[in-house]
Each structure stands twice: as C-alpha cells, then as structure tokens.
Design an enzyme around this catalytic site. Sequence first.
Site, PDB file in Angstrom:
ATOM      1  N   ILE A   1     -19.369  26.545  -7.865  1.00  0.00           N
ATOM      2  CA  ILE A   1     -18.713  27.105  -6.681  1.00  0.00           C
ATOM      3  C   ILE A   1     -19.415  26.621  -5.412  1.00  0.00           C
ATOM      4  O   ILE A   1     -18.778  26.257  -4.420  1.00  0.00           O
ATOM      5  CB  ILE A   1     -18.709  28.642  -6.777  1.00  0.00           C
ATOM      6  CG1 ILE A   1     -17.780  29.083  -7.925  1.00  0.00           C
ATOM      7  CG2 ILE A   1     -18.292  29.286  -5.460  1.00  0.00           C
ATOM      8  CD1 ILE A   1     -16.337  28.673  -7.776  1.00  0.00           C
ATOM      9  N   ASP A   2     -20.740  26.600  -5.437  1.00  0.00           N
ATOM     10  CA  ASP A   2     -21.493  26.053  -4.298  1.00  0.00           C
ATOM     11  C   ASP A   2     -21.182  24.575  -4.111  1.00  0.00           C
ATOM     12  O   ASP A   2     -21.015  24.098  -2.994  1.00  0.00           O
ATOM     13  CB  ASP A   2     -22.995  26.186  -4.560  1.00  0.00           C
ATOM     14  CG  ASP A   2     -23.621  27.313  -3.753  1.00  0.00           C
ATOM     15  OD1 ASP A   2     -23.019  27.737  -2.757  1.00  0.00           O
ATOM     16  OD2 ASP A   2     -24.722  27.745  -4.131  1.00  0.00           O
ATOM     17  N   ALA A   3     -21.155  23.849  -5.220  1.00  0.00           N
ATOM     18  CA  ALA A   3     -20.931  22.410  -5.121  1.00  0.00           C
ATOM     19  C   ALA A   3     -19.507  22.112  -4.654  1.00  0.00           C
ATOM     20  O   ALA A   3     -19.279  21.135  -3.936  1.00  0.00           O
ATOM     21  CB  ALA A   3     -21.225  21.735  -6.458  1.00  0.00           C
TER      22      ALA A   3
END
Lengths: 401, 413
Positions: free
Chosen positions: B174-176
């Site tokens: 999700i961060d990436a």
Amino acid sequence: MADALARGADALEGIKVLELGSLVAAPYCAKLLADMGAEVVKVEPPAGDPARARGPFFKDLPDPETSALYLYLNTNKRGITLNLEVASGRALLQELLAQVDVFIEDTPPGRLEEWGLPLAHLRQLYPGLIVTSITPFGRTGPYRRYRAYDINLFHGGGQGFMVRNDALGKRPPLTGGGYLAEFDGGLSAAVATLGALYHQGLTGLGQHLDCSIQEAVMALERATLTRYPNEVAGSATTPLSAGSRGRSGMSGTQPCKDGWVTIAALEEHQWAGLMKLIGAPPGSLRPTPELDELLRAWLAAHTMDEIYHGAEALSVPAGRLHTSKDLLASAQLQAREFFQSIDHPRTGALPYPTAGYRMSATPWRARRPAPLLGQHNTEVYCGWLQRSQVELTRLADAGAI
Amino acid sequence: MAAAGPLQGVRVLDFGWAWAGPYGCTLLAFLGAEVIKIEGQKRPDYSRRMSMTTGQTFDNLDQSTVFNDMNLNKESLAVDLSNPKGVTMVKRLVGLSDVVMGNMRPGVMDRLGLGYDDLRRLKPDIIMCWSSAAGSTGPYRGHVGYAPTFALLGGISHLTRYPDSPPTLLSGSIDAASGTTFALAALLALNHRLRTGRGQFVDVSSTEAIAVFSGHAVLEYALNHRVQGPLGNEDEAMAPHNVYPCQDDDTWITIAVATDQEWRALVGALGGPGWAQDPRFAASQGRWLHRQELDRHLEAWTRQRTDHEAMALLQAAGVAAVPSFNNRQIYEDPHTQARGVFTKMRHPAIGERIVMRPPWLLSDTPAAITAPAPLLGQHTAHILRDLLGLTEPAIAELKAEGVVYDPTPPLPD
C-alpha cells in the site's frame, strides 16, 4: 475559467494516445493520461470492451453503457469501434498509429505479429511512437502466453500469500479487493510511459515498453519478496510470508465499538501518545500483555471516529474502516473535492473519484464521460483519418468498424 | 556504463521518509534521474532503523536491507537542517535541481524556509511534489499515517477480506502503491514543464492514492445505494473464481473462468468429467449460482496435483490458472528467472544482496539498478565539491561545525 482553459492548463495537452485495452490494467493506464489532458482514443472491438459486460450495473440491469467499472475506467476518453479480425480493420489501426504519440496495448504476445503489425515494423514506420505493452506476464519468458485475470495476477505476484495474516490462519491466501493487481499494473505502466514520453519530448524518439502486471505486483513487495533468497536460501526451507505489523497486540485491524480501526504507533513518541490516549499507567514504555488488554478494552468502549480523531490529535497514526459509502461521506475527501460530478447520458450525474494528487497549475478536470460504444467513430475516422461519411458507411458495412 | 534511462539529466532532491516518499523517488532513479537524498543524522529515515512491513530492526544506519531495497540508485547528502547553514546549502542545491520531493508532515518545509513559495524564488520553474497521509489541505491535513492506515482509510481493506473475517491491511504494498502514484505525479509535472517551461506544486494524499482503487465501488454506491461487500476470493460474476488447495502442504492455485469458451476449455482439461455435464453448469449464471458445488469438484481435482502441474495443464487449454506463489516459489520460478527479475548487487555495508529490478523493460532507454542505496552521507563531499563548487577548506569547515556529515566509518569486520 478562461485561465483554466489557457494553453498549458493541462499537463499532457497535445499528447495523442491510442488505447487498445480491455478490462482494467491498460484502460486504467490510459485513463491516467486522459485525466491530465492527453487526447485518448479508446479502440474497442464491435462487441465492446469486456468491462462493459462486468457489473455492477445501474439498477442491476445488465447494459453495456452502464457498467460502473467501465464508466470509471474510461472517463475523459473518446471511443471508437474497430474490428481487428479483418484486414481492412487492421489497416485502419495502422493509419491511426501514424497519428499518435503513445500506443497503449494489451494484446497477447504474438497477436500483433499475426495481424501483420509486428512491433519492429511499427517502430520502423513511426520512430517517435511509444508502444506500451501491458500483459499479465510480460512479452518474454515461459509464461508469456499464459492467461490471467486479476485474481491470478495478485497471487501470481506473490501478494496473496502476504495478505493472509495471523487473523486468517490456515484459510486460503486472500485476493486484494476490487481488481487491485490490475490497477497496480496500469499505474506502474503509466509511470514508465510518462518517463518515455519525457524522453520523446526531448529527442523525438519513441520506444517499446514491456510492462508485466505480475512484475508490477511483485515490485510493491520488493523488500519482502527478496527476503527468501537473501536470508534463507540454501539453509532454512521455510518460505517467509509477510512480517509482523508494528508492536505486539496492535497488529492488524482491531474491533471497536462500531467497527474496525488500526493504530500504527511505530515510533516512541507515537507509542507515548497512544499510552496517554488510553490512560495507561505512567512508565508504560513498551507493550505488555496487560497493556494490550487495556488497549482492547479501551477500543471496545470507543467509536471509530473517537479513536481516529483522538489518536491523530496526539500524532498517533490511526485509521478507521471506510466503505465506499464512507469514502463519499469523508469530510476530508469532500473538502479536497476528491469526488467530481460527471454527467452521463444513461446514468445521469455521478460522483467520480479524481486522483491521488492535486496539481496546482494543471488541475484534474472532467472533460467527458466514458464513451458510448462507437460514439466517436465519425469524429475520429472522418477527423483524424479524413474519411468521408460515405466511406465510413462502407467501412461499417464491410464489418471493419 | 550502459545506456541510461529516459530521465537522464533530471535532478531530484528527495526529502522522503519511510516508504511512500522514498520509493516514489527510487522509481524516478530507476528511470535515470539523479536523485539526491537529503537526510540529517539526528532524525534519519526510519527505514534505516526498522521496517513495519518486514518486522526487522537494524543496529546500524547503513545496514538496513529494507532501506536498501527502497532507496536504490540514490546519492546521500547528510546535512543538519536545524542549522541555517545547512538550509543554505540545500537552497543552493534547489537552484540546480528540477524536482523537490518528500513526505514529511505538511508545514515542516515551510518552517525550514523551504516551502514552495521559497523554492520558486530560488528557481522559478521548480517542481515541488509533496506527499502526506491526507494531503496538504482539508481538515485532516496534519494527520500522520503509514501503509495500514492508508489501507483502512482508503477503502481497500473493506474489499480485501472474507465476509466473516476482519478487514485486512494488505501490506507494505500500500505504501509502495502510494509511492508509485507519487512518481506518476512528478512525471506529469515534468512532462508539463518540458512543454511549457512552468513548474508547479503537486500535493499527493496517500489515502486518496489508495481510494482511487475503489472507484467502481464508489460508483456502485452512487448508482444503486448499495455498499459493495467483501467477496473473499469470489467474484461478482465469474465462477469458478477462487483459490484452490493443491497436493503439497499450503500450496494453492487460482483459477478464474469468465466465458463459456473458457468453461469448455476447463472441462476439457479436466478430462470431461460427468459432473461437469450438469445442465446447471452450462451457462455462466448457473455456474455462479452453484459456485460452491463447482468449487468442491475443482478442489477434488486440484488436491491430486501440484500447483505447477495444475497450472501447466489448465494454461495449455487456455484457462487462467496461476499458483498463489510464496516468496520462495516466486524467486525460484522459471518465468521470473527467465525475465531476470532478481539481480545481484553489492552494498558496501551489507555485502552481496539479491534485489528486484524495475518492473518495466524499456527498449531504448533502459531502466536499471545502477547503485545500491547510499550510506548516510556517502556523497556529501562529492555534492558540495562538484555540484556546489565548494573548496576543500570550506567543506572541512562545514563538517567541523556539524552542518554536514561524512558517512560513519564502516564497522570493523
């Protein structure tokens, strides 16, 4: 308004794109360019993009013009029909390619060659053309012709195994919701395409981009997926799945009074804030089973909004569950005008999500709703390709469009 | 040196932190941009110390393997931004740069005198691209978050669960994905500047970067006032569509059938069993209505085979079937090996590492991994001398005053 329409008001003004895409990944890649002002023409077979046959539909009545999936992925594009199964259709495709900067396509490897339009030939004809190929496994390698839908790619990219955390135990690995693998594939391909477009703007030279959706899914977990070869290959045989999440009992989502929340108190000051929030005894410097119990009890006594706002007020990262309905109701998203109304002849006006970014000089703009099937045939074939109405009718009669 | 990526000549200053910011800059570095990471010794990027996604902690700021994976191809300038001389150094660098990116809480850069209005006085066509949990405007603009909070707030957690299980948070992906959106936004601004000569400020919200993946669910609510529920591994229309157990312990294969043609191919690959002739399975609607029974039949077949046997048999017939790969399988897989997805590189403090190459193959301006993540301050002297033109005595003075830092000497073996 005059200002907003001034030259240069769109980030990709003047860029022409042809999309030959179906379902999610390639259409999403093209939508990301269309949203920022590229002139995107979507090529559909006479039966339409298969996304038109996927629901959900307006009032649950199957209708190729009211698929929510299709409407979302194809806003801001023009749409034409073209039958590539016949030679006259393929000739038109080649003519269209002469007009554009970028060709986004998701045909299975080998298909362009079968059609007599091999990439090497296209690149020779149009040296400035960027061809973005988006396929499940890329254009080389033993799986290049393998078929895959979203579920196959999410798991084939190694993420399904990671989503299965402790809470799911031995249940099967779980799929990312709502076409996540395909969205990630389209997003990743758009990044490469814009890189190539920058180079093309400087040099006039195009190129070919081989974008594998599997690799796009894998890339997002590069730090976890590479742990196997770096840490256990040759010694232990147990494959590592995803790691733990944060400190002790706060991993994953936690139930609260009216739903689900997550708290990610990763840093010391965040942990201290969390302890203050739940009224932990002074000196609670690290997690203990007693503190976990206190936390659970505190969460159970508070609502999602109380927890979210209470935590954020103390700079403790927190989240609460948002369904589609909650997203529409979010005060933050509303204040940022994240949803914009777009009118459509069959569904009326609906609130569409815009983008994850706000560009000060080139804002997101709704230009047109998703095209009806073949809506812009006249505009594109008579405009871009200078065909007359009579010729257009002849092409239609011959089954080329 | 091999041919360089399409962003050769673009210089990016990276004030990123954790994953979403740094990974976005890494994608630009994969594409050939020169990315200079600006870090302080007092509060270095926390990926140098720990990772929430992998659960690892690192003793030494230069030995984080996670930091390495998320910061490939960059240079590092170690500078104390609480010292006005440090800010002056950075301002001079801004004048030589194209894009300034980061994801500290909104307002931090303004307090340092490095807000967008400051930067564009230094360089009128600068692009500033800033990412934060909720964006830099709106009532929640100061909120902080990480991947798990973006997943839940962005709506994807609700869609990623079994109907009877808690919402899942997915993972670092999700961060990436937010970082990938960050790179996209910077590239949009770069393309605009190329044709108009104008820079701009771009405000990225990690929550919104995830919320766009729920677009069809949002439209469904608007169309039919129905909240799309979690489906687990099922689909709203396709059947079969699930994850099936295979012969070996904890091995699985995904199978999805959309059309009658694919259904006939599946039945053929299974050897035309009697149960498949049931008229209830003849059309897609019937298959979907009786999907649980269908799943039981398929499971009986997949349990007799390894995941790779099942994939080969079904794919040969034209059925979408792929194992749910774990870390080991995906590394050892003949396809990822044939495409060279995993490559080796040497990191000065970690040693030899296997890393994943960029997720695209560009024919003429290849994206590539050209360097490991930098040691903290590895390029301080080079940047001050070769970019800013400082003399050796001037550099030595700044170091002595603690304005800039060299890397910490490596630990003895």
